[in-house]
Scaffold this active site. Sequence first.
Site, PDB file in Angstrom:
ATOM      1  N   SER A 107      -3.712  -7.997 -43.884  1.00  0.00           N
ATOM      2  CA  SER A 107      -5.105  -8.205 -43.478  1.00  0.00           C
ATOM      3  C   SER A 107      -5.822  -6.871 -43.325  1.00  0.00           C
ATOM      4  O   SER A 107      -5.206  -5.849 -43.006  1.00  0.00           O
ATOM      5  CB  SER A 107      -5.146  -8.961 -42.148  1.00  0.00           C
ATOM      6  OG  SER A 107      -6.443  -8.957 -41.598  1.00  0.00           O
TER       7      SER A 107
ATOM      8  N   TYR B 114      -3.508  -9.859 -33.455  1.00  0.00           N
ATOM      9  CA  TYR B 114      -3.369 -10.348 -34.828  1.00  0.00           C
ATOM     10  C   TYR B 114      -3.162  -9.184 -35.787  1.00  0.00           C
ATOM     11  O   TYR B 114      -2.251  -9.193 -36.623  1.00  0.00           O
ATOM     12  CB  TYR B 114      -4.615 -11.147 -35.226  1.00  0.00           C
ATOM     13  CG  TYR B 114      -4.672 -11.473 -36.699  1.00  0.00           C
ATOM     14  CD1 TYR B 114      -3.832 -12.430 -37.257  1.00  0.00           C
ATOM     15  CD2 TYR B 114      -5.572 -10.819 -37.544  1.00  0.00           C
ATOM     16  CE1 TYR B 114      -3.878 -12.725 -38.607  1.00  0.00           C
ATOM     17  CE2 TYR B 114      -5.627 -11.115 -38.893  1.00  0.00           C
ATOM     18  CZ  TYR B 114      -4.779 -12.065 -39.426  1.00  0.00           C
ATOM     19  OH  TYR B 114      -4.822 -12.356 -40.763  1.00  0.00           O
TER      20      TYR B 114
END
Length: 324
Positions: A128, A153
């Site tokens: 990501s 995250y």
Amino acid sequence: MKVLVTGAAGFIGYHVARRLAETKRCEVLGVDNVGDYYDVALKRARLAELETLDGFRFLRADFADAEKFAGIVAHFKPDYVVHLGAQPGVRYSMENPAAYTHSNLDGFASVLEACRRTPPKHLVFASSSSVYGAGAKPPFREDDNTDQPVSYYGATKKANELMAHSYALAHGLNVTGLRFFTVYGPWGRPDMAPTIFARAICEGQPLKLFNHGKNLRDFTYVDDIVAGVVKVLLHVPAERPTPPVRLFNLGHHRPVETRLFVKMLEQLLGRPAQIELLPPQPGDMFETCADLTRVQAAIGFVPKVSLEEGLKKFVEWFRGYYRV
């Protein structure tokens, strides 16, 4: 060829599985636990679309169940593995970090170990843009420092890259990580900005824009992401790369201010937004922008879908699926 896709009921997983199954040259096995982080009906609707394809089969399972997943991989013997399953969401990781530890850390360890036992030609996994974190200066380059993620995250995705490095180095696996940048399009998640904004506009509800709508996001249409995933998947390194795990950005390289993104949605939906401007949200990055030099050199990746075209396709799907 045989391809195993985790997260097949998810947004990007659905599109990747569909693209592969539609080639007629692939036998695709989708694996997903169909969790309830967001509307399960949307996941089931995606699966219903996939199950009409001859080249697709689905198995409901949690890839974090190490022994069970290793057994699935050993039985299927995939030529390629695309690991897109994960617990998504930056803000939710502040509220429920245990879910991210389970899916993104334990789950990825399970995938790596299964691939060690039954090695595919290539394992491609989703990282990501959140790994870039604090101190990163756009456009983000793959060799930038990623030691300061601003969300849990992002930290789990950074950990995935390090875990992949160790397995590739110790066991000779061919592994590539892809850093996705703000993916949008049809069948998108309901917790992501396009659907949240579109719903608020259609329902006349307040639309909250953090950082006063000034955040810049490198919105990337899902078809461009899928094209990059498939090209990378089939581009197996001829020799062991150095470092042993290749990392590529997949983005659009044209960041847009959130306020402008909302204006474009207003025009497409034909309704004004009731905007509520708010301070920055913890864990948010103020700007994301992908440097695509490395992935362009490796596989010739060039995003083709403009934000105007992509949002039009998203709104067409949104109106049809949600009957707005």
